[in-house]
Write a protein that holds these residues in place. Structure first.
Motif, short mmCIF file in Angstrom:
data_model
loop_
_atom_site.label_atom_id
_atom_site.label_comp_id
_atom_site.label_asym_id
_atom_site.label_seq_id
_atom_site.Cartn_x
_atom_site.Cartn_y
_atom_site.Cartn_z
N PHE A 25 0.85 -1.41 0.17
CA PHE A 25 -0.12 0.48 -0.26
C PHE A 25 1.27 1.79 -0.35
CE2 PHE A 25 -2.36 -3.97 2.19
CZ PHE A 25 -3.54 -3.63 1.10
N ARG A 26 2.05 0.70 0.88
CA ARG A 26 3.22 2.56 0.12
C ARG A 26 4.26 1.96 0.03
NH1 ARG A 26 5.78 4.89 3.92
NH2 ARG A 26 5.82 7.65 3.92
N GLU A 27 5.00 2.89 -0.51
CA GLU A 27 6.51 2.89 -1.41
C GLU A 27 7.15 2.61 0.27
OE1 GLU A 27 9.29 4.38 -4.83
OE2 GLU A 27 7.41 6.01 -3.98
N ASN A 28 8.01 2.08 -0.31
CA ASN A 28 8.93 2.37 0.20
C ASN A 28 10.81 2.87 0.75
OD1 ASN A 28 11.54 1.42 1.75
ND2 ASN A 28 11.68 -0.70 1.97
N ALA A 29 10.68 3.97 1.13
CA ALA A 29 11.16 5.44 1.08
C ALA A 29 12.73 4.91 0.77
CB ALA A 29 10.52 6.35 1.95
N GLU A 30 13.19 4.57 1.49
CA GLU A 30 14.98 3.78 1.61
C GLU A 30 15.01 3.19 -0.24
OE1 GLU A 30 17.95 1.27 3.66
OE2 GLU A 30 16.05 1.88 5.10
N ALA A 31 14.35 2.25 -0.22
CA ALA A 31 13.89 2.13 -1.44
C ALA A 31 14.38 2.85 -2.89
CB ALA A 31 13.44 0.78 -1.75
N ALA A 32 12.53 4.10 -2.83
CA ALA A 32 12.42 4.39 -3.29
C ALA A 32 14.03 5.20 -3.99
CB ALA A 32 11.13 5.32 -3.38
N ALA A 33 14.57 5.73 -2.46
CA ALA A 33 15.48 7.40 -2.73
C ALA A 33 16.89 6.26 -3.54
CB ALA A 33 15.77 7.21 -1.36
N ALA A 34 17.31 5.08 -2.97
CA ALA A 34 18.12 4.37 -3.74
C ALA A 34 17.77 3.95 -5.58
CB ALA A 34 18.48 3.02 -3.15
N ARG A 35 16.65 3.75 -5.46
CA ARG A 35 16.31 4.12 -6.88
C ARG A 35 16.37 5.02 -7.49
NH1 ARG A 35 12.32 0.44 -5.44
NH2 ARG A 35 10.62 2.01 -5.50
N ALA A 36 16.16 6.43 -7.17
CA ALA A 36 15.55 7.62 -7.30
C ALA A 36 17.67 8.34 -7.35
CB ALA A 36 15.57 8.49 -6.20
N SER A 37 18.65 7.28 -6.88
CA SER A 37 20.04 7.81 -6.80
C SER A 37 20.62 7.09 -8.06
CB SER A 37 20.96 7.61 -5.89
OG SER A 37 21.87 7.68 -5.53
N GLY A 38 20.55 6.06 -8.19
CA GLY A 38 20.94 5.16 -9.50
C GLY A 38 20.63 6.18 -10.21
N LEU A 39 18.72 6.17 -10.75
CA LEU A 39 18.57 6.75 -11.67
C LEU A 39 18.97 8.98 -12.41
CD1 LEU A 39 16.46 7.11 -14.73
CD2 LEU A 39 14.67 8.14 -12.87
N GLN A 40 19.66 8.57 -11.22
CA GLN A 40 20.26 10.03 -11.47
C GLN A 40 21.73 10.12 -11.85
OE1 GLN A 40 20.40 13.01 -7.67
NE2 GLN A 40 20.62 14.29 -8.79
N GLY A 41 22.23 9.26 -11.46
CA GLY A 41 23.67 9.27 -11.52
C GLY A 41 24.09 8.78 -12.79
N GLN A 42 22.26 7.60 -13.61
CA GLN A 42 22.59 6.84 -15.23
C GLN A 42 22.29 8.15 -15.63
OE1 GLN A 42 19.73 4.04 -14.92
NE2 GLN A 42 20.79 3.03 -14.26
N VAL A 43 21.50 9.50 -16.04
CA VAL A 43 21.65 10.56 -15.64
C VAL A 43 22.71 11.40 -16.01
CG1 VAL A 43 20.44 12.47 -16.51
CG2 VAL A 43 19.37 10.52 -15.60
N LEU A 44 23.83 11.43 -15.27
CA LEU A 44 24.57 12.36 -15.63
C LEU A 44 25.38 11.81 -16.21
CD1 LEU A 44 24.59 13.23 -11.61
CD2 LEU A 44 24.16 14.76 -13.36
N ALA A 45 26.03 10.52 -15.88
CA ALA A 45 26.86 9.45 -16.52
C ALA A 45 26.07 9.59 -18.01
CB ALA A 45 26.56 7.74 -16.40
N GLN A 46 25.46 9.91 -18.84
CA GLN A 46 24.51 10.13 -19.60
C GLN A 46 25.04 11.67 -20.36
OE1 GLN A 46 20.04 9.44 -20.81
NE2 GLN A 46 20.62 9.96 -22.46
N TYR A 47 25.36 12.43 -20.15
CA TYR A 47 25.48 13.66 -20.23
C TYR A 47 26.50 13.46 -19.62
CZ TYR A 47 20.54 15.15 -19.64
OH TYR A 47 19.13 15.73 -19.36
N ALA A 48 27.03 12.65 -18.88
CA ALA A 48 28.84 12.97 -19.80
C ALA A 48 29.64 12.06 -20.32
CB ALA A 48 29.68 12.36 -18.08
N ALA A 49 29.21 11.13 -20.87
CA ALA A 49 29.25 10.56 -22.47
C ALA A 49 29.23 11.76 -23.26
CB ALA A 49 28.75 9.09 -21.83
N GLU A 50 27.97 12.32 -23.55
CA GLU A 50 27.59 13.15 -24.68
C GLU A 50 29.05 14.10 -24.99
OE1 GLU A 50 23.40 15.35 -26.32
OE2 GLU A 50 23.43 14.24 -24.58
#
Length: 191
Positions: A25-50
């Protein structure tokens, strides 16, 4: 004791049924923060590669600059046209007369190009715009007459106090009159 221990182990042991049920019924806040951090890291890596590779040459830099010009140029150009119409209406009217001579198929072509470039315009809008310009241009003579009439109403324009062809008024304007307020003002100026 064994039953309570088994129930407590089931609820709070290695497998936490309460936590798993709550996460339905409710998202695990710690797991959501870990997923968001991973996504942001991938976006920054893509920008850096570009942007890691330097541009091959001046042509690519020129094309990047040209791709950024149309929107600001159109916006600033439109504002400049408004300013030009207010500062020098005759100059603006002469330029708009030149635009009135552009054939309609060329307007359609321009409309298609602009529509393609910006993606959100329609050919009908550009044709309506052309009709509105024609309507505005039809009002230019009336606007020029109004500007002339306004200029004649100014107190500092030459001939503002002119009497025209009325000879009686011209002679009366040259003769002194009995005006006590004017006499008092003249006396005050002499003193």
């Amino acid at each position: 004791m064994g039953l309570i221990q088994t129930l407590a182990g089931l609820l709070f042991g290695s497998r936490n049924v309460v936590r798993e049920t709550a996460e339905v019924f409710r998202e695990n806040a710690e797991a959501a923060a870990a997923r968001a951090s991973g996504l942001q890291g991938q976006v920054l890596a893509q920008y850096a590669a570009e942007f890691a590779l330097p541009r091959p040459g001046w042509f690519d830099r020129l094309m990047d600059g040209l791709n950024r010009l149309p929107r600001p140029a159109l916006a600033l150009g439109t504002l400049a046209l408004f300013a030009a119409a207010m500062v020098d209406p005759l100059w603006f009217a002469a330029r708009m007369q030149g635009i009135a001579l552009v054939p309609e198929p060329l307007w359609w072509l321009l409309g298609v190009i602009v529509t393609f470039y910006f993606g959100a315009r329609h050919q009908l809008k550009s044709q309506d715009f052309q009709r509105e310009i024609a309507t505005t241009m039809a009002r230019v003579p009336a606007v020029l007459e109004n500007l002339t009439a306004i200029a004649e109403l100014r107190h500092d324009s030459p001939g503002a106090a002119g009497t025209g062809v009325d000879a009686t008024l011209t002679l009366a304007a040259g003769e002194p009159s009995d005006n006590p307020a004017l006499d008092a003002w003249r006396a005050q100026r002499r003193a």
